[in-house]
Design a protein around this motif. Sequence first.
Motif, PDB file in Angstrom:
ATOM      1  N   CYS A 100      -1.599  -2.133   9.546  1.00  0.00           N
ATOM      2  CA  CYS A 100      -1.243  -2.741   8.259  1.00  0.00           C
ATOM      3  C   CYS A 100      -0.510  -4.066   8.463  1.00  0.00           C
ATOM      4  O   CYS A 100      -0.802  -5.061   7.792  1.00  0.00           O
ATOM      5  CB  CYS A 100      -0.393  -1.786   7.440  1.00  0.00           C
ATOM      6  N   GLN A 101       0.432  -4.084   9.393  1.00  0.00           N
ATOM      7  CA  GLN A 101       1.186  -5.317   9.655  1.00  0.00           C
ATOM      8  C   GLN A 101       0.246  -6.435  10.108  1.00  0.00           C
ATOM      9  O   GLN A 101       0.398  -7.580   9.685  1.00  0.00           O
ATOM     10  CB  GLN A 101       2.255  -5.071  10.706  1.00  0.00           C
ATOM     11  N   TRP A 111       0.838  -1.189   0.000  1.00  0.00           N
ATOM     12  CA  TRP A 111       0.000   0.000   0.000  1.00  0.00           C
ATOM     13  C   TRP A 111       0.875   1.241   0.000  1.00  0.00           C
ATOM     14  O   TRP A 111       1.505   1.571   1.008  1.00  0.00           O
ATOM     15  CB  TRP A 111      -0.905  -0.010   1.220  1.00  0.00           C
ATOM     16  N   ASN A 130      -2.630  -6.953   9.192  1.00  0.00           N
ATOM     17  CA  ASN A 130      -3.496  -7.359   8.085  1.00  0.00           C
ATOM     18  C   ASN A 130      -2.734  -7.689   6.814  1.00  0.00           C
ATOM     19  O   ASN A 130      -3.288  -7.633   5.718  1.00  0.00           O
ATOM     20  CB  ASN A 130      -4.536  -6.262   7.822  1.00  0.00           C
ATOM     21  N   ILE A 147      -0.876   3.290  12.070  1.00  0.00           N
ATOM     22  CA  ILE A 147      -1.118   2.851  10.684  1.00  0.00           C
ATOM     23  C   ILE A 147      -0.258   1.634  10.370  1.00  0.00           C
ATOM     24  O   ILE A 147      -0.736   0.638   9.823  1.00  0.00           O
ATOM     25  CB  ILE A 147      -0.838   3.996   9.682  1.00  0.00           C
ATOM     26  N   ILE A 154      -0.361  -6.145   5.212  1.00  0.00           N
ATOM     27  CA  ILE A 154      -0.205  -5.028   4.289  1.00  0.00           C
ATOM     28  C   ILE A 154       1.155  -4.391   4.524  1.00  0.00           C
ATOM     29  O   ILE A 154       1.498  -4.039   5.650  1.00  0.00           O
ATOM     30  CB  ILE A 154      -1.317  -3.971   4.484  1.00  0.00           C
ATOM     31  N   SER A 155       1.939  -4.275   3.471  1.00  0.00           N
ATOM     32  CA  SER A 155       3.233  -3.604   3.547  1.00  0.00           C
ATOM     33  C   SER A 155       3.065  -2.163   3.094  1.00  0.00           C
ATOM     34  O   SER A 155       2.557  -1.908   2.010  1.00  0.00           O
ATOM     35  CB  SER A 155       4.262  -4.281   2.640  1.00  0.00           C
ATOM     36  N   VAL A 156       3.503  -1.244   3.933  1.00  0.00           N
ATOM     37  CA  VAL A 156       3.407   0.176   3.601  1.00  0.00           C
ATOM     38  C   VAL A 156       4.616   0.570   2.768  1.00  0.00           C
ATOM     39  O   VAL A 156       5.753   0.234   3.094  1.00  0.00           O
ATOM     40  CB  VAL A 156       3.339   1.039   4.872  1.00  0.00           C
TER      41      VAL A 156
END
Length: 102
Positions: free
Chosen positions: A38-39, A18, A41, A34, A43-45
């Motif tokens: 994200c981690q 993301w 779920n 945030i 999700i890598s920022v």
Amino acid sequence: THCISSAASDVYKRQVHWPIDELGTLHQSNVKKIFDACQNNNISVVGAFPNPESEVLTLFENRYLIDKVTRQLQVVQPKASSIAARIKAKKQDDAETRGASA
């Protein structure tokens, strides 16, 4: 979104990347929230911002600068906050003092 949620079966779980812009304008504690969400779920920022000295850099696992002349990547180590270093040293001193008096 069901396919990337934690409730989805392992067959459907995927790592999502993301890109987020303007992370440096948010307060550090909000950025940390945030990253944690994200981690949790998968999700890598991915972010880009011009300030390589930002506290936000400590939240990224991989940090790079692009050299404008050579167009090569350079690994960046975030600078430790002088205040954070002083707090850490104080905590260590306090722990040693308590250990010596016990």
